[in-house]
Each structure stands twice: as structure tokens, then as C-alpha cells.
Scaffold this motif. Structure first.
Motif, mmCIF file in Angstrom:
data_model
loop_
_atom_site.group_PDB
_atom_site.id
_atom_site.type_symbol
_atom_site.label_atom_id
_atom_site.label_comp_id
_atom_site.label_asym_id
_atom_site.label_seq_id
_atom_site.Cartn_x
_atom_site.Cartn_y
_atom_site.Cartn_z
ATOM 1 N N MET A 43 0.818 -1.206 0.000
ATOM 2 C CA MET A 43 0.000 0.000 0.000
ATOM 3 C C MET A 43 0.860 1.267 0.000
ATOM 4 O O MET A 43 0.460 2.310 -0.522
ATOM 5 N N ILE A 44 2.046 1.165 0.583
ATOM 6 C CA ILE A 44 2.970 2.315 0.579
ATOM 7 C C ILE A 44 3.663 2.446 -0.768
ATOM 8 O O ILE A 44 3.754 3.529 -1.356
ATOM 9 N N ALA A 45 4.182 1.312 -1.273
ATOM 10 C CA ALA A 45 5.047 1.350 -2.453
ATOM 11 C C ALA A 45 4.281 1.618 -3.745
ATOM 12 O O ALA A 45 4.775 2.350 -4.615
ATOM 13 N N LEU A 46 3.094 1.044 -3.901
ATOM 14 C CA LEU A 46 2.389 1.148 -5.179
ATOM 15 C C LEU A 46 2.059 2.576 -5.579
ATOM 16 O O LEU A 46 2.377 2.995 -6.698
ATOM 17 N N PRO A 47 1.422 3.384 -4.731
ATOM 18 C CA PRO A 47 1.117 4.755 -5.168
ATOM 19 C C PRO A 47 2.362 5.599 -5.407
ATOM 20 O O PRO A 47 2.406 6.394 -6.359
ATOM 21 N N ALA B 84 8.963 -7.441 -3.825
ATOM 22 C CA ALA B 84 10.018 -6.488 -4.153
ATOM 23 C C ALA B 84 10.553 -6.695 -5.566
ATOM 24 O O ALA B 84 10.634 -5.744 -6.361
ATOM 25 N N LEU B 85 10.919 -7.938 -5.893
ATOM 26 C CA LEU B 85 11.464 -8.187 -7.226
ATOM 27 C C LEU B 85 10.381 -8.126 -8.292
ATOM 28 O O LEU B 85 10.645 -7.703 -9.428
ATOM 29 N N GLY B 86 9.175 -8.555 -7.946
ATOM 30 C CA GLY B 86 8.093 -8.493 -8.928
ATOM 31 C C GLY B 86 7.857 -7.082 -9.415
ATOM 32 O O GLY B 86 7.756 -6.833 -10.626
ATOM 33 N N LEU B 87 7.795 -6.148 -8.477
ATOM 34 C CA LEU B 87 7.611 -4.753 -8.865
ATOM 35 C C LEU B 87 8.899 -4.162 -9.431
ATOM 36 O O LEU B 87 8.902 -3.514 -10.470
ATOM 37 N N GLY B 88 10.015 -4.413 -8.723
ATOM 38 C CA GLY B 88 11.270 -3.780 -9.126
ATOM 39 C C GLY B 88 11.742 -4.197 -10.503
ATOM 40 O O GLY B 88 12.041 -3.346 -11.359
ATOM 41 N N LEU B 89 11.811 -5.499 -10.755
ATOM 42 C CA LEU B 89 12.302 -5.955 -12.054
ATOM 43 C C LEU B 89 11.300 -5.682 -13.168
ATOM 44 O O LEU B 89 11.691 -5.370 -14.296
ATOM 45 N N ALA B 90 10.003 -5.804 -12.871
ATOM 46 C CA ALA B 90 9.004 -5.466 -13.887
ATOM 47 C C ALA B 90 9.165 -4.019 -14.324
ATOM 48 O O ALA B 90 9.082 -3.697 -15.520
ATOM 49 N N ILE B 91 9.415 -3.159 -13.364
ATOM 50 C CA ILE B 91 9.603 -1.740 -13.692
ATOM 51 C C ILE B 91 10.896 -1.539 -14.470
ATOM 52 O O ILE B 91 10.941 -0.790 -15.457
ATOM 53 N N ASP B 92 11.966 -2.221 -14.045
ATOM 54 C CA ASP B 92 13.230 -2.119 -14.783
ATOM 55 C C ASP B 92 13.039 -2.524 -16.244
ATOM 56 O O ASP B 92 13.428 -1.795 -17.176
ATOM 57 N N MET C 131 11.804 -1.426 -1.936
ATOM 58 C CA MET C 131 12.562 -2.083 -0.881
ATOM 59 C C MET C 131 12.417 -1.365 0.447
ATOM 60 O O MET C 131 12.362 -2.010 1.510
ATOM 61 N N VAL C 132 12.357 -0.042 0.434
ATOM 62 C CA VAL C 132 12.137 0.692 1.677
ATOM 63 C C VAL C 132 10.750 0.380 2.229
ATOM 64 O O VAL C 132 10.552 0.277 3.444
#
Length: 810
Positions: free
Chosen positions: A191-195, A248-256, A672-673
């Protein structure tokens, strides 16, 4: 033979042809996959375990299981801490209520080995001030079954009972609270990271439509990995901590991956290409890099499979699955969406409001990164030395790392099981969990047990030994065996409890385990307990660490060689990636072991680092560093192949990817934060540590150290002996669309993009290092001399425009 004059769409592989020819079908398949993943992955969190730090083949694991089966009272996992209030635990009313609670607990299904201070009189079960005492028991069954039993019975014991107040603790309570807390924290992190991630993506792309694409890929990756983990729980144990890595990796690598692909697609549109050729070019260039990067990250994570601890293996399962699913979604779903969107990928520019009334920015995109690259390369020795020295200095605290085991202090200080264990640590002379347990098998007569117990009790680190032969201190028997001790001998085996003088897992307790194991006896002994588990875990990791490192290094060297064709660049990649992690490891010790910032970060330090965490953090952070390294090297290699100008290629690569890598790193750091806001210390350490490593890699190593080192190595950077050059020509991967400048042969029929017959892949003319096979007008700030064709932004003049016309058929 491949016809190099055919349009790019005819030269892409079958999977790409399917995506470009049937984009709606591709999206429909992705939608069905996501829907099935939601169903298949439902309830996965309830099936995940919260342990897995032990080596199942270790001596301590064998002894623990044997003692659990034969003498369950010696291995309690449930503790009821009884507080007598203003009275003492010996008060008749308190004792009567405590005995009633113990009797009630003995009648619970799947609960065995119930013992208490009031039944045994054991000093280890009573606090020094006589205000608290312990009822201990064992809940049988695996982690899941024990957790369900705890949920069922705990409410009937927790709270006030007549003159006493009862709190519930023990390892089963700690693990249950860990699992519950992690699930709650993971939802909050999302909920913090997505927006925040969405806002950053809009700022990077300047388009709400483009910003939503990476999130879609991330959601597919996360849901798909949950389904994979749910399937794996049918065959093996999987740690609940792995879900954090999935998010973390699902969002991070998908974004990368999406950033790289969408950015390249928009570049191609900006050059005037139609959407189909733009997608085809994007897949041949950025798509290959994404696939290559995914394989590299997956290889780093797969190294954790060599370890026997299911905690580490779980991260390998989750990491490999999420990386491959994210890459597949990026290479199938994104191209299909881009074909359907076309120019509309730039729609809903939400940054126009921010730019209104502000003067237009001058200069080409990435001009700042180009200036930085030129500055660094002008002072390459200074930047290289200063950066290396700074990174090494940041990592020095790790030289005094102390390894330990995960315990209740992973939880917030207010957690009930943490409070119970803290009371035991501070107020009891040697409670359950701090003892060294010895399983004796064969020839366990009274005299043999007495001789062994007396010998062990004489060791300087030992406070007391309790065995079926009695209680021993300083080499002599001081008490006859009580009912609890006498019950720990049956069927030719016996259980012996050794209470150390120090902490449960300090260096002295670990030395004591080794000393006890070295003691000679007339029977076979197996040693367990918290300190013994730590000793075995450290030995297990130490034995397999070289194999894990060898896998990571070997795969990295091979894949980077296939990308670049260089011998030196793969070695540089391994060394520089390792340097990028020094700040993370130094911070882990300074913050989490030494306790600095424990107040602001809200955690309780145990004075050590859980043994498996550095291994996990290294594998994850190294893989992510390679992710960014591949993005940079691929663009440098592409430009070097086109021009043959080493220094200009480094500048071009940094200009084209510097902003992209920094944006991706910032977004991944936000994710990650978000994970690092967890109330569980290990998860907090994982999230904040990797966030620091990612930022250091993107901003310091890629921005300063890589261009400095590549300037120092010069054209020798690209050297390889003849056999390896031929190997790369045949099997190598590249993003360039033409052979290296000045090269007319040596292209072969390899896998690499642009591998052909010594002719320019776009026009069929001989590749002579100039755009379109002929000299285009030199850019106003051309970087390649009069013979070149590139301006500062890397775009071509009329020669490039001619090649674009051939590509698009116009």
C-alpha cells in the motif's frame, strides 16, 4: 540463408512474430494466466513456514528430532510465563492455580511433555526474584499444525487466572507471530510502495498510460509467483519471508524491464518509425537485453539452491520464478500492448501542469550524464581510486560481524512472545532455549551417565548438568535425579541438559558445543540446542559458500562474455558488482548488529546478524547490480560496434542509460524501503540493505566507477583471444544492428543481432562504420570525427534516415 533486406518484422523469432501478429491474443492469454494465478495462489501465505534456518542433515537437527520424539519435555516449544503479581510463585494460592493450568494443558490434544516449576522444583524454571515461573510443553506436529493448535488453545490460557497473570511464549508462539506480522507488514508495504511507484513512473515517462504498463507487468509477476510458491508447498517447505522478495522483485524488475522496453519503443517512434517496426526493433535490442538480464539475475538467485536451509532455498524458488515471469510478461505483454497503443503510449501527459509557465529545458536528453562521463574519464585515475577507497571504507564494519540465530528479537518489543523470552533471558538462571542438549544412545547405564555428566560439568563454561544420573556442578553430583531427570532415560537412550554460564549463542557457548562434541564417552552422543544449531548452520553455509560463489561468478563471466565478446569486461563486472555491495554489508553491521539507529528504525538488536541473511542479501543485490550493469554495457557495446570509438561509446552508454538506471534504482529502492518498514528485523534489514545497495550501484558504481575503469583499460577492454572471438561470433548476444566499425567480415551466422554476412543489416551495403553504409552529415557536436555520423545525442544524419526508410519500407 537469412535475407538481410527483409523488414525487421520478418527477422524476429516465432514468439515475437506471434506477439506482433496477434497482440490481442497475447493480451488475452496474459489475462487468463493472471486469473488462473489468482486462483492457484490463493491461500499461499497460510501454507508458508516461518523457520528453515537449520541444516536438516546436521547433527543438531538429528538430535532435536530424536529428543522431540523420545523426551518431548526436553524440547519445549510452548511456554506459559506465570506472573504471581505481589505474591511469590511459592505462595499456596499461586501454586494451586499454576498446577491447575498445567493439568489443563496436559489434557489438550497434540500437547505433550508438560512440565513446570511447581512439578519439578527446577531452579531454571523460576525467576531469580521468585515473582515468575514457567509451565513448559511441546505442541507436536509440523509448523503449520503447531500454529493451528496454538491459535486454538492460547486464548484459554492467556490473561488473568485467579491470583496469576499468564503470557504465552516459546518458539511456536514466536514463529506464529512472525508469520502473522510478516503478512500484515507485506500488505502495508504494498500500500505504501504502489502509489509512490506510480507517481515516480509518471514523472519518468511523463504519461499516465506509459506509467501503468510496468505496474501491469509487476502484478502479473507477483500473482504468477504466488501460484508457483503455492504449488511448491505441496512438495517442499517454503519460507514466509520469500513473499517479501516476490513483491520487491516483482515490482522492481518489472519496472526495470518495462522502463527499458517502453523507453526504447518511444525512441524508435521519435525517430519516425511506425509502431510495428518500432516494436520489432525494440524486441531485437532492448528485448534481448531484458532476456539476458533476467537470465543473469536468475543465475545469481539460483546459487541459493546449493544450501540445505529451506529459508535460503525458498528465496531461490521465489526469485527465479518472479524474474522469469516478469521477463516473459515484459517480452510478451508489453509488445502486444505497445502495438495496440502506438503513439497513444504517450497519452495523458500529467507532467504538463508541472511544466506550465516554465521555460523549456535546453540540451539533449542525457546531456548531464554525458558531461559527467567526460569529466570522469578526464580524471579517471582520481575517480577510480577515490570511489574504490570510499566503498571499501564503507564496508569495513563488516569485518567485525558476529553471526547468530533468528529468535524472538526479530519481533517488535511489544510482541507477547518477545516479552516472554525477554523476561526469561533477563530474570531466569537458565531457561529453555539457552541450554545445550545432549542425546546419549547405547550403553546409557547410570554409572556411564554419571561419569560423563561429571566430566562435562567440570568444564569452565558449564554452570550445571542435569541428567538421569542426577544434577552435577563443578565435576561432582550435587543432587539425586528428580522426577523430570529420571524420566529422560528410555530404550537405551537418555537426554542430558547442559546449562552454560554465558549467553545462549555467544562465542563461549559455541566453543562449549565443540568441546562437548569432542568429549569421549562409552556411548554415542549428539549435541543440539541453540548454540549447536548455530555452529552447524555456520559450518553448513561455510562448506557450500564457495560453490554458490563459483556458480554466480562462472555464470556471470559466461553471460557477460556472450554479451560483449570481451575477456576483461566480465571480470570487471564481477569485481565492480562486488564493490557495490560493500556499503550494504557495512551498514548491516553498523546499524543492525551494533544497534545504531535502533530507535528511529524501531528494532531490538541482538548483537549479531542471522547467519543466512548476508548470503541472501549478497545473491539478491548482486543479481540486481548485474541487471543495471547489463543495461549499461549493452548500450556501450551497441555504440562501440557501430563506431569503434571506445571513449565515445562509454559516453553514449552512460548518456542513454544513466537517467534510466537511476530512475529504475529509485523506484526499486522505494519498493525495498516499503519492505523495510516491516516490524520484523530480518525483513527490515533485507529491505533497507538492498535499497542502499541498489542506490550505491546505480549512482556511484555505474555513474563513476564504470566509466573511470573503462577509460583506464581503453580499447583493451574489448580484447579477446581468437578462439573466444570466434565463439562469441557464433553464439554471442548483442544489441547492435551492424558489425563493428571497420569490420567487413567476422560476423558469421551467430545469434547476435546484426550478425550477417559482413554487410550492413539495414541496407545491405558494406558496414564501414558509417550510418546506412554511407557517410551521413556530422552532428553539430559530433563525437566521432569527420568520418562519423553521430551527434551528441547519438542520432544519425541523412545516413540514419535512409536506413530508417529501408526498415519501415517507406
Amino acid at each position: 540463408m537469412t535475407d538481410v533486406n527483409r523488414p525487421p518484422g520478418d527477422r524476429i523469432g516465432g514468439w515475437t512474430r506471434l506477439v506482433t501478429a496477434r497482440p490481442r491474443l497475447s493480451l488475452l492469454i496474459a489475462l487468463l494466466f493472471t486469473a488462473l494465478a489468482v486462483v492457484a495462489g490463493s491461500g499461499v501465505a497460510d501454507r508458508l513456514g516461518s523457520g528453515g534456518w537449520e541444516d536438516p542433515a546436521a547433527e543438531s537437527s538429528y538430535a532435536t528430532k530424536a529428543l522431540e520424539k523420545r523426551f518431548p519435555a526436553s524440547q519445549p516449544n510452548l511456554i506459559l510465563l506465570v506472573d504471581s503479581g505481589p505474591k511469590t510463585v511459592d505462595d499456596p494460592a499461586v501454586a494451586a492455580e499454576a498446577r491447575a493450568l498445567a493439568k489443563k494443558l496436559s489434557g489438550e490434544q497434540t500437547v505433550t511433555g508438560v512440565t513446570s516449576y511447581w512439578a519439578t522444583g527446577a531452579p531454571s524454571l523460576r525467576a531469580h526474584d521468585r515473582g515468575e515461573a514457567i509451565i513448559a510443553a511441546r505442541i507436536v506436529g509440523d509448523e503449520s499444525a503447531a500454529g493451528k493448535t496454538l491459535e486454538r488453545i492460547a486464548p484459554h490460557y492467556r490473561g488473568a487466572h485467579g491470583p496469576v497473570e499468564v503470557s504465552v511464549g516459546g518458539t511456536v508462539a514466536v514463529r506464529h507471530e512472525l508469520q502473522t506480522t510478516i503478512q500484515e507488514d507485506l500488505l502495508r508495504a504494498e500500500m505504501i510502495a504502489l502509489p509512490i511507484t506510480l507517481v515516480l513512473l509518471v514523472m519518468v515517462f511523463g504519461s499516465a498510460v506509459a506509467a501503468l504498463l510496468p505496474l501491469g507487468v509487476g502484478i502479473i509477476a507477483i500473482l504468477g509467483t504466488d501460484a508457483v510458491l503455492r504449488g511448491l508447498t505441496e512438495f517442499t517447505d517454503v519460507s514466509v519471508f520469500a513473499q517479501n522478495l516476490t513483491t520487491a522483485l516483482g515490482l522492481g524488475l518489472a519496472i526495470d524491464y518495462a522502463l527499458f522496453i517502453v523507453r526504447r519503443f518511444r525512441e524508435e517512434l521519435g525517430r519516425g518509425a511506425e509502431k510495428l517496426p518500432a516494436v520489432a526493433t525494440t524486441l531485437r535490442t532492448a528485448g534481448r537485453t531484458v532476456l539476458f538480464s533476467a537470465l543473469t539475475v536468475a543465475a545469481s538467485l539460483s546459487a541459493m539452491l546449493v544450501f540445505p536451509q529451506y529459508f535460503l532455498r525458498s528465496f531461490a524458488y521465489a526469485g527465479i520464478a518472479v524474474v522469469l515471469i516478469a521477463a516473459t510478461a515484459a517480452l510478451v505483454v508489453l509488445p502486444a500492448a505497445l502495438i495496440l497503443l502506438g503513439d497513444r503510449v504517450n497519452a495523458l501527459d500529467l507532467t504538463r501542469l508541472l511544466r506550465r509557465g516554465r521555460p523549456a529545458r535546453e540540451g539533449e536528453p542525457g546531456a548531464g550524464w554525458a558531461r559527467l562521463a567526460r569529466l570522469v574519464m578526464r580524471r579517471a585515475p582520481l575517480f577510480a581510486l577515490a570511489t574504490v577507497a570510499g566503498l571499501v571504507a564503507l564496508g569495513l564494519p563488516f569485518l567485525r560481524v558476529e553471526f547468530g540465530t533468528a529468535d524472538d528479537r526479530q519481533l517488535p518489543s511489544s510482541a507477547e512472545s518477545h516479552v516472554v523470552q525477554q523476561h526469561i533471558r533477563e530474570g531466569f538462571p537458565g531457561g529453555p532455549g539457552g541450554a545445550v542438549e545432549v542425546l546419549a544412545e547405547g550403553g546409557t547405564g547410570t554409572k556411564a551417565l554419571a561419569d560423563y555428566s561429571a566430566k562435562v560439568s567440570a568444564l569452565p563454561q558449564v554452570l550445571r548438568v542435569d541428567s538421569p544420573a542426577g544434577r552435577f556442578t563443578d565435576g561432582r553430583r550435587v543432587a539425586e535425579p528428580g522426577p523430570a531427570e529420571a524420566a529422560r532415560r528410555a530404550g537405551g537412550s537418555a537426554g542430558i541438559t547442559v546449562l552454560p554460564k554465558g549467553e545462549a549463542v555467544d562465542a563461549a557457548s559455541q566453543d562449549l558445543v565443540r568441546t562437548i562434541r569432542a568429549q569421549e564417552s562409552s556411548f554415542t552422543t549428539s549435541v543440539t540446542g541453540t548454540a549447536a544449531v548455530l555452529v552447524d548452520t555456520k559450518d553448513s553455509i561455510g562448506d557450500r559458500l564457495p560453490w554458490a560463489a563459483a556458480i554466480i561468478v562462472a555464470v556471470t563471466l559466461l553471460l557477460v562474455f556472450l554479451l560483449t565478446g570481451s575477456v576483461l569486461i566480465p571480470i570487471q563486472a564481477v569485481l565492480l558488482n562486488a564493490l557495490s555491495l560493500t556499503a550494504m554489508f557495512g551498514a548491516v553491521v553498523w546499524v543492525f548488529q551494533d544497534g545504531h539507529l535502533s530507535g528511529p528504525l524501531s528494532f531490538t538488536t541482538s548483537g549479531d546478524i542471522e547467519t543466512t541473511l548476508p548470503v541472501l542479501m549478497f545473491c539478491v543485490a548482486f543479481g540486481l547490480s548485474m541487471d543495471y550493469g547489463v543495461f549499461l554495457l549493452s548500450r556501450i557495446k551497441e555504440e562501440y560496434d557501430r563506431t569503434g570509438d571506445h571513449q565515445a561509446a562509454v559516453e553514449f552508454g552512460l548518456r542513454r542509460t544513466g537517467g534510466l538506471i537511476t530512475a529504475a534504482a529509485l523506484i526499486l529502492a522505494v519498493v525495498m524501503v516499503g519492505i523495510g518498514t516491516s516490524r520484523v528485523t530480518n525483513t527490515k534489514m533485507l529491505g533497507l540493505g538492498i535499497a542502499l545497495a541498489v542506490l550505491m550501484d546505480a549512482m556511484v558504481v555505474r555513474g563513476l566507477l564504470v566509466p573511470a575503469v573503462m577509460k583506464l583499460t581503453g580499447r583493451a577492454t574489448w580484447w579477446a583471444p581468437g578462439p573466444l572471438r570466434r565463439l562469441h561470433t557464433r553464439f554471442g548476444l548483442s544489441e547492435g544492428e551492424s558489425t563493428p566499425a571497420g569490420s567487413r567480415t567476422d560476423a558469421g551466422t551467430g545469434i547476435g543481432i546484426g550478425a550477417g554476412t559482413g554487410t550492413d543489416a539495414a541496407s545491405g551495403s558494406e558496414a564501414d562504420g558509417r550510418c546506412g553504409g554511407k557517410r551521413g552529415p556530422r552532428g553539430e557536436k559530433g563525437a566521432h570525427g569527420e568520418d562519423g555520423s553521430h551527434g551528441e545525442d547519438g542520432m544519425c544524419g541523412e545516413g540514419e534516415m535512409a536506413r530508417d526508410r529501408v526498415r519501415t519500407g517507406r
